[in-house]
Design a protein around this motif. Sequence first.
Motif, PDB file in Angstrom:
ATOM      1  N   GLY A 255       2.454  20.418  47.024  1.00 28.57           N
ATOM      2  CA  GLY A 255       1.339  21.182  47.571  1.00 28.57           C
ATOM      3  C   GLY A 255       1.309  21.054  49.075  1.00 28.57           C
ATOM      4  N   GLN A 256       0.296  21.674  49.694  1.00 32.89           N
ATOM      5  CA  GLN A 256       0.157  21.619  51.151  1.00 32.89           C
ATOM      6  C   GLN A 256      -1.237  21.155  51.523  1.00 32.89           C
ATOM      7  N   HIS A 257      -1.320  20.196  52.436  1.00 35.56           N
ATOM      8  CA  HIS A 257      -2.598  19.625  52.839  1.00 35.56           C
ATOM      9  C   HIS A 257      -3.360  20.545  53.790  1.00 35.56           C
ATOM     10  N   THR A 258      -4.691  20.420  53.742  1.00 34.80           N
ATOM     11  CA  THR A 258      -5.546  21.251  54.589  1.00 34.80           C
ATOM     12  C   THR A 258      -5.536  20.811  56.042  1.00 34.80           C
ATOM     13  N   ASN A 259      -5.429  19.503  56.294  1.00 38.39           N
ATOM     14  CA  ASN A 259      -5.612  19.034  57.671  1.00 38.39           C
ATOM     15  C   ASN A 259      -4.310  18.985  58.475  1.00 38.39           C
ATOM     16  N   ASP A 260      -3.306  18.260  58.012  1.00 38.98           N
ATOM     17  CA  ASP A 260      -2.073  18.177  58.799  1.00 38.98           C
ATOM     18  C   ASP A 260      -1.019  19.193  58.372  1.00 38.98           C
ATOM     19  N   ARG A 261      -1.340  20.004  57.356  1.00 45.10           N
ATOM     20  CA  ARG A 261      -0.497  21.104  56.871  1.00 45.10           C
ATOM     21  C   ARG A 261       0.854  20.634  56.315  1.00 45.10           C
ATOM     22  N   GLU A 262       0.955  19.355  55.998  1.00 48.57           N
ATOM     23  CA  GLU A 262       2.194  18.830  55.445  1.00 48.57           C
ATOM     24  C   GLU A 262       2.391  19.314  54.018  1.00 48.57           C
ATOM     25  N   LEU A 263       3.615  19.728  53.683  1.00 47.75           N
ATOM     26  CA  LEU A 263       4.003  19.991  52.308  1.00 47.75           C
ATOM     27  C   LEU A 263       4.507  18.680  51.721  1.00 47.75           C
ATOM     28  N   SER A 264       4.078  18.354  50.495  1.00 50.65           N
ATOM     29  CA  SER A 264       4.451  17.053  49.960  1.00 50.65           C
ATOM     30  C   SER A 264       4.243  16.991  48.463  1.00 50.65           C
ATOM     31  N   PHE A 265       4.768  15.916  47.874  1.00 49.96           N
ATOM     32  CA  PHE A 265       4.428  15.539  46.499  1.00 49.96           C
ATOM     33  C   PHE A 265       4.187  14.043  46.471  1.00 49.96           C
ATOM     34  N   TYR A 266       3.539  13.574  45.407  1.00 49.27           N
ATOM     35  CA  TYR A 266       3.233  12.156  45.240  1.00 49.27           C
ATOM     36  C   TYR A 266       3.828  11.669  43.925  1.00 49.27           C
ATOM     37  N   CYS A 267       4.567  10.571  43.991  1.00 44.18           N
ATOM     38  CA  CYS A 267       5.070   9.931  42.780  1.00 44.18           C
ATOM     39  C   CYS A 267       4.650   8.467  42.782  1.00 44.18           C
ATOM     40  N   VAL A 268       4.838   7.794  41.652  1.00 44.22           N
ATOM     41  CA  VAL A 268       4.380   6.414  41.494  1.00 44.22           C
ATOM     42  C   VAL A 268       5.567   5.472  41.649  1.00 44.22           C
ATOM     43  N   THR A 269       5.453   4.522  42.558  1.00 42.58           N
ATOM     44  CA  THR A 269       6.519   3.551  42.776  1.00 42.58           C
ATOM     45  C   THR A 269       6.571   2.554  41.620  1.00 42.58           C
ATOM     46  N   PRO A 270       7.667   1.800  41.493  1.00 36.77           N
ATOM     47  CA  PRO A 270       7.728   0.779  40.443  1.00 36.77           C
ATOM     48  C   PRO A 270       6.642  -0.279  40.546  1.00 36.77           C
ATOM     49  N   SER A 271       6.006  -0.432  41.719  1.00 35.41           N
ATOM     50  CA  SER A 271       4.930  -1.425  41.873  1.00 35.41           C
ATOM     51  C   SER A 271       3.546  -0.843  41.627  1.00 35.41           C
ATOM     52  N   GLY A 272       3.433   0.473  41.411  1.00 36.77           N
ATOM     53  CA  GLY A 272       2.156   1.047  41.013  1.00 36.77           C
ATOM     54  C   GLY A 272       1.427   1.853  42.059  1.00 36.77           C
ATOM     55  N   PHE A 273       1.650   1.570  43.352  1.00 35.37           N
ATOM     56  CA  PHE A 273       1.062   2.449  44.361  1.00 35.37           C
ATOM     57  C   PHE A 273       1.943   3.699  44.478  1.00 35.37           C
ATOM     58  N   GLU A 274       1.417   4.725  45.118  1.00 33.81           N
ATOM     59  CA  GLU A 274       2.135   5.997  45.174  1.00 33.81           C
ATOM     60  C   GLU A 274       2.954   6.122  46.454  1.00 33.81           C
ATOM     61  N   LEU A 275       4.010   6.921  46.359  1.00 41.27           N
ATOM     62  CA  LEU A 275       4.807   7.317  47.519  1.00 41.27           C
ATOM     63  C   LEU A 275       4.652   8.813  47.698  1.00 41.27           C
ATOM     64  N   GLU A 276       4.223   9.219  48.888  1.00 39.47           N
ATOM     65  CA  GLU A 276       4.177  10.637  49.231  1.00 39.47           C
ATOM     66  C   GLU A 276       5.419  10.975  50.039  1.00 39.47           C
ATOM     67  N   VAL A 277       6.176  11.945  49.558  1.00 34.95           N
ATOM     68  CA  VAL A 277       7.323  12.460  50.300  1.00 34.95           C
ATOM     69  C   VAL A 277       6.913  13.806  50.869  1.00 34.95           C
ATOM     70  N   GLY A 278       6.877  13.907  52.198  1.00 35.78           N
ATOM     71  CA  GLY A 278       6.362  15.106  52.843  1.00 35.78           C
ATOM     72  C   GLY A 278       7.367  15.776  53.738  1.00 35.78           C
ATOM     73  N   TRP A 279       6.961  16.941  54.246  1.00 36.52           N
ATOM     74  CA  TRP A 279       7.795  17.706  55.166  1.00 36.52           C
ATOM     75  C   TRP A 279       6.925  18.519  56.115  1.00 36.52           C
ATOM     76  N   ASN A 280       7.259  18.483  57.387  1.00 32.42           N
ATOM     77  CA  ASN A 280       6.748  19.387  58.406  1.00 32.42           C
ATOM     78  C   ASN A 280       5.240  19.309  58.647  1.00 32.42           C
ATOM     79  N   PRO A 281       4.676  18.107  58.857  1.00 27.97           N
ATOM     80  CA  PRO A 281       3.266  18.039  59.237  1.00 27.97           C
ATOM     81  C   PRO A 281       3.080  18.428  60.703  1.00 27.97           C
TER      82      PRO A 281
END
Length: 345
Positions: A255-281
Amino acid sequence: MSDFFRPNTDGSVFGAVHLGYLVVESQRLTDWRRFGADAIGLHVDEVTEDVLRFRLDDRECRFLIQRGPAEDLMAVGWHVDDHETFDRIVKRVTERGVPLAEGTPEEAALRGVERLWRFAGPKGIVQEIFTTPTTTSRPLRMINSGWVTGEGGMGHVAITSRDPRGIHGYYNTVFDSRLSDFIDENISGLTLKIRFLRVNERHHSIAVANVQGLNIDPIRTRAQHVNIQAASLEDMISSYERVRRLGFRMAWSVGQHTNDRELSFYCVTPSGFELEVGWNPIVITPELEAAWQVATHQGISIWGHTPVHDGVLDKLGQLRQAARNARRPEINVPELSTPFTGAPA
């Protein structure tokens, strides 16, 4: 660092601090290796059977994964441009009575820096500062073509807090952070206000979600998510497809964020917190900085970022952990957390 961002005559360190590395403690090093190398597309070095390091660029270390029971983000490393700025930060911390400790040469080597000092941080995440990273000419062995670091640092860290004003005050005191904007997000009828703090040209290096209105903090880990920025849209989409294909948990679709306009997705790391991989904020250039106005955006996304629902057993596990969190006090650093005035909660 451009002259615009150099510390000003008032002693500001804004623009001279950059997110340098993250330290994670985990028992799941095999999963982390597969997650980092095969799914996300990072360069992985197996230092010992108890230590992994991920590279994004010519730095020796951007992620340090050490064997241990916490399954959490333990420390954040901040690259400080020069010794004068470093001394200013040290003075701010020590004058307020917060102890600093020098890292051992072994700890510095694992983090890929020549020398580091550490002090307490919000949510129990230790803050580490250094001036000289070690670099390598060894070629990157990774699936993705590259990652964006540079003046904006390696990405950002997002946390939840019952004391968002205190955390805002902390980063304002230590790094002269500036408020970029707010997002109001409605979750199950409750408006969750998220504030975004920048310390350089990156739109935000710290995001803080206000959970004062909740009976319990729903997040087990110190960090809700961490972010890295892919060099191309193709890299980001390829990582997304590999995460799904290899069976790692997806949290939010592209998806794309409203504020920094970054395109990204969120996945869950092996430790349980999430990793956002983004592009072009958005990059807050000197021209944008001079005219920047704090705004409140409605909703976290312009489009996409559809939640990927967990199964019943995962939901039950989250509820059990949330109940434990209700009994756990939030760690803060009151000496450095004088509430920032002039901004909504």
